[in-house]
Structure formats: structure tokens, C-alpha cells
Design an enzyme around this catalytic site. Structure first.
Site, PDB file in Angstrom:
ATOM      1  N   GLU A 146       1.153  -0.095  10.060  1.00 12.22           N
ATOM      2  CA  GLU A 146       0.015  -0.140   9.592  1.00 12.22           C
ATOM      3  C   GLU A 146      -1.254   0.984  10.341  1.00 12.22           C
ATOM      4  O   GLU A 146      -2.243   0.755  10.897  1.00 12.22           O
ATOM      5  CB  GLU A 146      -0.814  -1.629  10.390  1.00 12.22           C
ATOM      6  CG  GLU A 146       0.271  -2.977   9.740  1.00 12.22           C
ATOM      7  CD  GLU A 146      -0.982  -4.647   9.940  1.00 12.22           C
ATOM      8  OE1 GLU A 146      -2.109  -3.816  10.202  1.00 12.22           O
ATOM      9  OE2 GLU A 146      -0.280  -4.909   9.539  1.00 12.22           O
ATOM     10  N   PRO A 202       6.114   6.379  -1.315  1.00 15.44           N
ATOM     11  CA  PRO A 202       7.091   7.237  -1.059  1.00 15.44           C
ATOM     12  C   PRO A 202       6.579   8.263  -0.542  1.00 15.44           C
ATOM     13  O   PRO A 202       6.673   8.973   0.897  1.00 15.44           O
ATOM     14  CB  PRO A 202       8.203   7.432  -2.130  1.00 15.44           C
ATOM     15  CG  PRO A 202       8.457   6.603  -2.986  1.00 15.44           C
ATOM     16  CD  PRO A 202       7.186   5.399  -2.607  1.00 15.44           C
ATOM     17  N   GLN A 248      10.096  -1.578  47.317  1.00 10.77           N
ATOM     18  CA  GLN A 248       8.814  -0.807  47.370  1.00 10.77           C
ATOM     19  C   GLN A 248       8.785  -0.795  45.733  1.00 10.77           C
ATOM     20  O   GLN A 248       8.345  -0.525  44.274  1.00 10.77           O
ATOM     21  CB  GLN A 248       8.378  -0.434  47.550  1.00 10.77           C
ATOM     22  CG  GLN A 248       6.824  -0.226  47.716  1.00 10.77           C
ATOM     23  CD  GLN A 248       5.845   0.104  48.915  1.00 10.77           C
ATOM     24  OE1 GLN A 248       6.152   1.110  49.263  1.00 10.77           O
ATOM     25  NE2 GLN A 248       5.009  -1.023  49.278  1.00 10.77           N
ATOM     26  N   THR A 276       0.567   5.155  11.841  1.00 13.70           N
ATOM     27  CA  THR A 276       0.574   5.741  13.411  1.00 13.70           C
ATOM     28  C   THR A 276      -0.020   5.833  14.134  1.00 13.70           C
ATOM     29  O   THR A 276      -1.602   5.440  13.828  1.00 13.70           O
ATOM     30  CB  THR A 276       1.194   7.022  12.857  1.00 13.70           C
ATOM     31  OG1 THR A 276       0.262   7.648  12.096  1.00 13.70           O
ATOM     32  CG2 THR A 276       2.723   7.078  12.136  1.00 13.70           C
ATOM     33  N   GLY A 334      22.343  -0.729  34.107  1.00 12.21           N
ATOM     34  CA  GLY A 334      23.375  -0.562  33.160  1.00 12.21           C
ATOM     35  C   GLY A 334      22.987  -1.925  32.242  1.00 12.21           C
ATOM     36  O   GLY A 334      23.236  -2.456  30.620  1.00 12.21           O
ATOM     37  N   LEU A 357       0.790  -1.310   0.046  1.00 16.06           N
ATOM     38  CA  LEU A 357      -0.010   0.479   0.202  1.00 16.06           C
ATOM     39  C   LEU A 357       1.111   1.341  -0.177  1.00 16.06           C
ATOM     40  O   LEU A 357       0.492   2.350  -0.787  1.00 16.06           O
ATOM     41  CB  LEU A 357      -0.710  -0.331   1.681  1.00 16.06           C
ATOM     42  CG  LEU A 357      -2.077   1.013   1.223  1.00 16.06           C
ATOM     43  CD1 LEU A 357      -2.663   1.770   0.884  1.00 16.06           C
ATOM     44  CD2 LEU A 357      -2.572   1.498   2.605  1.00 16.06           C
ATOM     45  N   ILE A 414       8.099  -2.418   2.550  1.00 15.63           N
ATOM     46  CA  ILE A 414       6.731  -3.427   1.790  1.00 15.63           C
ATOM     47  C   ILE A 414       7.816  -4.406   2.948  1.00 15.63           C
ATOM     48  O   ILE A 414       8.836  -5.508   3.038  1.00 15.63           O
ATOM     49  CB  ILE A 414       7.561  -3.772   0.947  1.00 15.63           C
ATOM     50  CG1 ILE A 414       6.604  -2.671  -0.276  1.00 15.63           C
ATOM     51  CG2 ILE A 414       6.149  -5.478   0.706  1.00 15.63           C
ATOM     52  CD1 ILE A 414       5.293  -1.919   0.762  1.00 15.63           C
TER      53      ILE A 414
HETATM   54  N1  CAA Z   1     -13.425   0.034   6.310  1.00 15.67           N
HETATM   55  C1  CAA Z   1     -14.126   0.781   4.230  1.00 15.67           C
HETATM   56  N2  CAA Z   1     -13.679   2.073   4.195  1.00 15.67           N
HETATM   57  C2  CAA Z   1     -12.742   2.669   4.370  1.00 15.67           C
HETATM   58  C3  CAA Z   1     -12.782   2.507   5.477  1.00 15.67           C
HETATM   59  C4  CAA Z   1     -12.546   0.860   6.708  1.00 15.67           C
HETATM   60  N3  CAA Z   1     -12.044   0.812   8.021  1.00 15.67           N
HETATM   61  N4  CAA Z   1     -11.541   3.842   6.056  1.00 15.67           N
HETATM   62  C5  CAA Z   1     -11.679   3.892   5.015  1.00 15.67           C
HETATM   63  N5  CAA Z   1     -12.758   3.812   3.701  1.00 15.67           N
HETATM   64  C6  CAA Z   1     -13.386   4.438   3.247  1.00 15.67           C
HETATM   65  C7  CAA Z   1     -14.476   5.599   3.499  1.00 15.67           C
HETATM   66  O1  CAA Z   1     -15.575   4.742   3.461  1.00 15.67           O
HETATM   67  C8  CAA Z   1     -14.674   6.917   1.768  1.00 15.67           C
HETATM   68  O2  CAA Z   1     -15.401   5.919   1.008  1.00 15.67           O
HETATM   69  P1  CAA Z   1     -16.564   6.748   1.693  1.00 15.67           P
HETATM   70  O3  CAA Z   1     -16.285   8.237   0.372  1.00 15.67           O
HETATM   71  O4  CAA Z   1     -16.876   6.606   0.535  1.00 15.67           O
HETATM   72  O5  CAA Z   1     -16.826   7.301   2.555  1.00 15.67           O
HETATM   73  C9  CAA Z   1     -13.121   5.770   1.509  1.00 15.67           C
HETATM   74  O6  CAA Z   1     -12.679   5.346   2.612  1.00 15.67           O
HETATM   75  C10 CAA Z   1     -11.670   6.846   1.627  1.00 15.67           C
HETATM   76  O7  CAA Z   1     -11.862   7.228   3.188  1.00 15.67           O
HETATM   77  P2  CAA Z   1     -11.101   8.454   4.081  1.00 15.67           P
HETATM   78  O8  CAA Z   1     -11.856   9.514   3.626  1.00 15.67           O
HETATM   79  O9  CAA Z   1     -11.666   8.223   5.088  1.00 15.67           O
HETATM   80  O10 CAA Z   1     -10.009   8.173   3.574  1.00 15.67           O
HETATM   81  P3  CAA Z   1      -8.412   9.887   4.173  1.00 15.67           P
HETATM   82  O11 CAA Z   1      -8.291   9.602   3.024  1.00 15.67           O
HETATM   83  O12 CAA Z   1      -8.941  10.277   5.280  1.00 15.67           O
HETATM   84  O13 CAA Z   1      -7.654   8.713   4.740  1.00 15.67           O
HETATM   85  C11 CAA Z   1      -7.030   7.402   6.748  1.00 15.67           C
HETATM   86  C12 CAA Z   1      -8.282   7.658   6.015  1.00 15.67           C
HETATM   87  C13 CAA Z   1      -7.898   6.880   7.816  1.00 15.67           C
HETATM   88  C14 CAA Z   1      -5.565   8.755   7.515  1.00 15.67           C
HETATM   89  C15 CAA Z   1      -5.775   6.164   5.782  1.00 15.67           C
HETATM   90  O14 CAA Z   1      -4.942   7.210   4.624  1.00 15.67           O
HETATM   91  C16 CAA Z   1      -4.878   5.546   6.653  1.00 15.67           C
HETATM   92  O15 CAA Z   1      -5.659   4.356   7.564  1.00 15.67           O
HETATM   93  N6  CAA Z   1      -3.343   5.656   6.499  1.00 15.67           N
HETATM   94  C17 CAA Z   1      -2.927   5.089   7.374  1.00 15.67           C
HETATM   95  C18 CAA Z   1      -2.079   3.780   6.057  1.00 15.67           C
HETATM   96  C19 CAA Z   1      -1.319   2.496   6.754  1.00 15.67           C
HETATM   97  O16 CAA Z   1      -2.443   2.589   7.647  1.00 15.67           O
HETATM   98  N7  CAA Z   1      -0.618   2.466   6.316  1.00 15.67           N
HETATM   99  C20 CAA Z   1      -0.739   0.772   6.509  1.00 15.67           C
HETATM  100  C21 CAA Z   1       0.613   0.517   5.887  1.00 15.67           C
HETATM  101  S1  CAA Z   1       0.335  -1.267   5.805  1.00 15.67           S
HETATM  102  C22 CAA Z   1       1.978  -0.957   6.942  1.00 15.67           C
HETATM  103  O17 CAA Z   1       2.698  -0.640   7.690  1.00 15.67           O
HETATM  104  C23 CAA Z   1       2.001  -3.010   7.180  1.00 15.67           C
HETATM  105  C24 CAA Z   1       3.438  -3.840   7.530  1.00 15.67           C
HETATM  106  O18 CAA Z   1       4.835  -2.982   6.979  1.00 15.67           O
HETATM  107  C25 CAA Z   1       3.581  -4.651   8.292  1.00 15.67           C
END
Ligand code: CAA
Length: 388
Positions: A368, A132, A283, A370, A345, A129, A161
Site C-alpha cells: 500500500e 510490473p 533492567q 512503500t 536463540g 493497481l 495482487i
Molecule cells: N486523493 C485524491 N486525489 C489524489 C490523491 C489523493 N490522496 N493523491 C493524488 N491525487 C491526484 C492528484 O491531485 C493529481 O491530480 P491533479 O493533477 O488534478 O492535482 C493526480 O492524482 C496525480 O497525483 P500526483 O501528481 O501526486 O501523482 P504522482 O505520479 O506524483 O504519484 C504517488 C503520487 C503518491 C507517488 C502515488 O503514485 C502513490 O501513492 N504511489 C504508491 C502506490 C501504492 O501505494 N500502491 C499500492 C498498491 S496496493 C497494495 O499494495 C495492496 C496490497 O497488496 C494489500
């Protein structure tokens, strides 16, 4: 008191899973955890042992050849592995993260093919997902997928990733219609062997050094049309729904890391003598240990409650997934830092495992989403009136 009151806790089956994983970890994960960190190498011993016991991707349903672990059982597997080695716990974590989009949106044929391959151990499954310029702003996708006859052609760069290069399969988010924002994003399965897929150098990280983190480059990667997961334009929804379920696995990892640090600190406090008696007699130290124990147990209960929501698909899953991940990861950072303090230490050196746990804990507040993003999600749910 009522002896017939139903036990609020784990079933016998869940307890048996915990014990089975713990036995494997004592034999095949704990002995290598320090070396995996020191050498920043893949935990192959753990990977082999988890695969042999069907704990490498326990969430895959039985109908696709998997172990069919429910969300709580999967949490228990991850928690126990993380207690021994956070890097190794990323094997079941990432395999779930990468494949849940297929479970949510994929056709029966796609599920049979890819979930089957994952269950059989033919390859891991990574989740692509982030980019950069698309971290917290995950909808800002620059990776482009263009339809060309019976194929899709993908171009772009995916960053951070987890287990990239090790995994055979990748769920890749890409924009198929840049004018539509989050509604123009689609999800695809890309295979490591697809022409045009390549990887960057491993990131040099503070912790989870045994789990490789690489960039994934997609250079005119041509894949068959049936690698589109579900419907075009639904990719962002699948990606967010996936995180609702998988943030709970990060909470489980955080609980496991924290428990590992608490276990070590307790043992040390009883052994270590200063002023002619064990430091556990003080304690001031007991209060520190007490707070650590309270926090770990509170994080665990919230995580298990969230796993129940994930299994049932409750309406308040989004709240619980983010709340559990946020709370448990903050607890992991606090408890591991305090464990270093208990050891003084010695805790600050690599001769003891708690500094590794403290370094490993930090990522759980970042990936996943912040913990700032989790608080945004939680606040939106509260303001929308969605909570149990
Ligand atoms: N379930 C279903 N649909 C959802 C949803 C959910 N939980 N959250 C959002 N949506 C839908 C919304 O309903 C919206 O659709 P509609 O316009 O039809 O209502 C659409 O998606 C867009 O949603 P938002 O307007 O809420 O989107 P946003 O741009 O404001 O972003 C955010 C919201 C919560 C900040 C999101 O971008 C986010 O979660 N960001 C963090 C990203 C992330 O967690 N990345 C992790 C990468 S993976 C990783 O880290 C793995 C690893 O290394 C182990």
C-alpha cells in the site's frame, strides 16, 4: 481532577467488538497460524470463522447488507486478527481495499450488486493497481481498456495482487487514454469468471505466506460498459482516495503484529530463567520491553486517530493515513525484531511464533505504498499546510 471529563478512548461498543474478535481468534485463528505459515496455505479456518461472524468485510454499510462497522471498528477487527495471524488479517484488509473504489465512485446499482455480494460472502474483493512497471509510480499504467460498443475490452498484466485467485471480484485500474497520464486512467470491476482472466503462480514470499499473491492476466477481457466505476478518467483519483482510507488498515495490521510479538515476549521474559531468576528481572531487558510497549501504544493511538479522520472524511486524512501506516509499520518491524532478541536463540526458530511475526511485519513497510512513498505524501501535505 474532573471525573466528567470525556474518556479519550474506545466506546463500549468498540470495546465489545474487540473482545468478540479476540474470542474468535483465540478459538479459530491462533491454533492454525503456525501451520498456515509453515504450509503457506490459505487460512480457511479463519476465513470461515470471520465470515460466520460478519467480520470478513466489516466495513460494508448496512444498507448493502454489511455489518456497517465504522473505520475504527474495522481497524479493531484487523488489529485483533493480525495479533493472531497476519495472513488471516488480509481477509478484511483486502476486502476493504478492493471494494472502497466501488464505495467511492460506483453507482447505486453497482454498490448494491458488488458490496452486497461481498457482504453475503459470495466472494472476496481484490485491488489491481500495481503492474510490473507501475509500483511506486502507480500512474504509469500499461493495462489498456478500450471501449467497444456496449463493452470495454481489457488487456494487461497486474502484479502483486493480494488474495488473487481466492477473490471473485477485482477492481482493475487501466488506462483509457494513454495521452492523458493519470487523468486517462479509469477503474473497472472485473470478475474472476470473466473470459480471459487468468492467474500466475503464487509468489514465494518472506512472510504473510497464507495470503496468496499472484499476477492477474487480462487477455481480451470483455466486460459490460456498466462495470466502469464512476467516471472515465477518474480511476487514479479513486485509487489514491482509496489508499488514504486503507493505509490505515495496514497500520492496524502492523499494530496487531507488534502487539502479538510484545505479548509473547512479555510472557517469555517472566518464565525464562537464567542465572537463577527470570530474565525479566534484568533492567536491560526491562528497558527493551518498555520501548516496545511505548512504540506499540504510540502507533495504536496514531492509527485510531487516523481512523477517526477516515470515518469523518477530514481534510487531513491523507496526512494521517500515510503517517499512521509509515509509523506503525516501522514500529512493527522494530518490535518484532526486538521480540526475537528477547527470546534469543529460541526466538530464531520456528518453534516460537516471533520469527513469523518478524517476517510478517516486513511487508507492512512495503505494500500500500512503500514507507518512502508515505514520506513523500506526508511531506507534500506538510508543505501544503495540511495537518490537524
Ligand atoms: N486523493 C485524491 N486525489 C489524489 C490523491 C489523493 N490522496 N493523491 C493524488 N491525487 C491526484 C492528484 O491531485 C493529481 O491530480 P491533479 O493533477 O488534478 O492535482 C493526480 O492524482 C496525480 O497525483 P500526483 O501528481 O501526486 O501523482 P504522482 O505520479 O506524483 O504519484 C504517488 C503520487 C503518491 C507517488 C502515488 O503514485 C502513490 O501513492 N504511489 C504508491 C502506490 C501504492 O501505494 N500502491 C499500492 C498498491 S496496493 C497494495 O499494495 C495492496 C496490497 O497488496 C494489500
Amino acid at each position: 481532577s474532573n471525573p466528567d471529563f470525556p474518556h479519550y478512548g474506545l466506546s463500549e461498543e468498540h470495546q465489545a467488538i474487540r473482545e468478540a474478535v479476540r474470542a474468535i481468534c483465540d478459538a479459530k485463528v491462533v491454533p492454525f497460524a503456525a501451520d498456515v505459515d509453515e504450509q503457506a496455505r490459505y487460512p480457511q479456518e479463519a476465513a470461515d470463522a470471520l465470515l460466520a461472524a460478519d467480520f470478513h468485510a466489516p466495513h460494508v454499510p448496512e444498507q448493502y447488507g454489511g455489518a456497517g462497522a465504522d473505520a475504527l471498528a474495522t481497524v479493531l477487527v484487523i488489529e485483533e486478527v493480525a495479533r493472531a495471524c497476519a495472513s488471516a488479517s488480509l481477509i478484511p484488509i483486502v476486502n476493504k481495499l478492493g471494494s472502497v473504489p466501488v464505495q467511492i465512485g460506483g453507482s447505486e446499482e453497482m454498490k448494491a450488486k458488488y458490496l452486497g455480494a461481498l457482504a453475503r460472502g459470495e466472494g472476496g474483493f481484490s485491488y489491481c493497481l500495481s503492474e510490473p512497471d507501475a509500483g511506486s509510480d502507480a500512474a504509469n499504467q500499461k493495462t489498456r481498456a478500450v471501449r467497444d460498443g456496449d463493452s470495454w475490452v481489457l488487456n494487461g498484466v497486474k502484479r502483486w495482487i493480494s488474495n488473487a485467485g481466492v477473490s471473485e471480484y477485482y477492481t482493475v485500474l487501466a488506462t483509457t487514454d494513454p495521452d492523458k497520464g493519470s487523468k486517462g486512467i479509469s477503474a473497472f470491476v472485473v470478475e474472476k469468471s470473466d473470459e480471459g482472466v487468468s492467474f500466475g503462480a503464487p509468489e514465494k514470499k518472506l512472510g504473510i505466506k497464507g495470503s496468496p499473491t499472484l499476477e492477474v492476466y487480462l487477455d481480451n477481457v470483455r466486460i459490460p460498459a456498466d462495470r466502469l466505476i464512476g467516471e472515465e478518467g477518474k480511476g487514479f483519483q479513486y485509487a489514491m482516495q482509496t489508499l488514504d482510507h486503507t493505509r490505515i488498515t495496514i497500520a492496524a495490521q502492523a499494530v496487531g503484529i507488534a502487539q502479538g510479538a510484545l505479548d509473547y515476549a512479555l510472557g517469555y521474559a517472566k518464565e525464562r530463567q537464567q542465572f537463577g531468576r527470570p530474565i525479566a528481572d534484568n533492567q536491560g531487558l526491562q528497558f527493551l520491553l518498555a520501548d516496545m510497549g511505548i512504540k506499540v501504544e504510540a502507533a495504536r493511538q496514531l492509527t485510531y486517530a487516523a481512523a477517526g479522520r477516515s470515518e469523518r472524511g477530514d481534510a487531513d486524512l491523507t496526512f494521517f493515513g500515510s503517517a499512521a501506516k509509515c509509523f506503525a509499520s516501522d514500529v512493527a518491524m522494530e518490535v518484532t525484531t526486538d521480540a526475537v532478541q528477547v527470546l534469543g536463540g529460541y526466538g530464531y526458530t520456528r518453534d516460537y511464533p516471533v520469527e513469523r511475526m518478524m517476517r510478517d511485519a516486513k511487508i507492512t513497510q512495503i505494500y500500500e505504498g512503500t514507507n518512502q512513498v508515505q514520506r513523500i505524501v506526508v511531506a507534500r501535505q506538510l508543505l501544503a499546510g495540511i495537518q490537524s
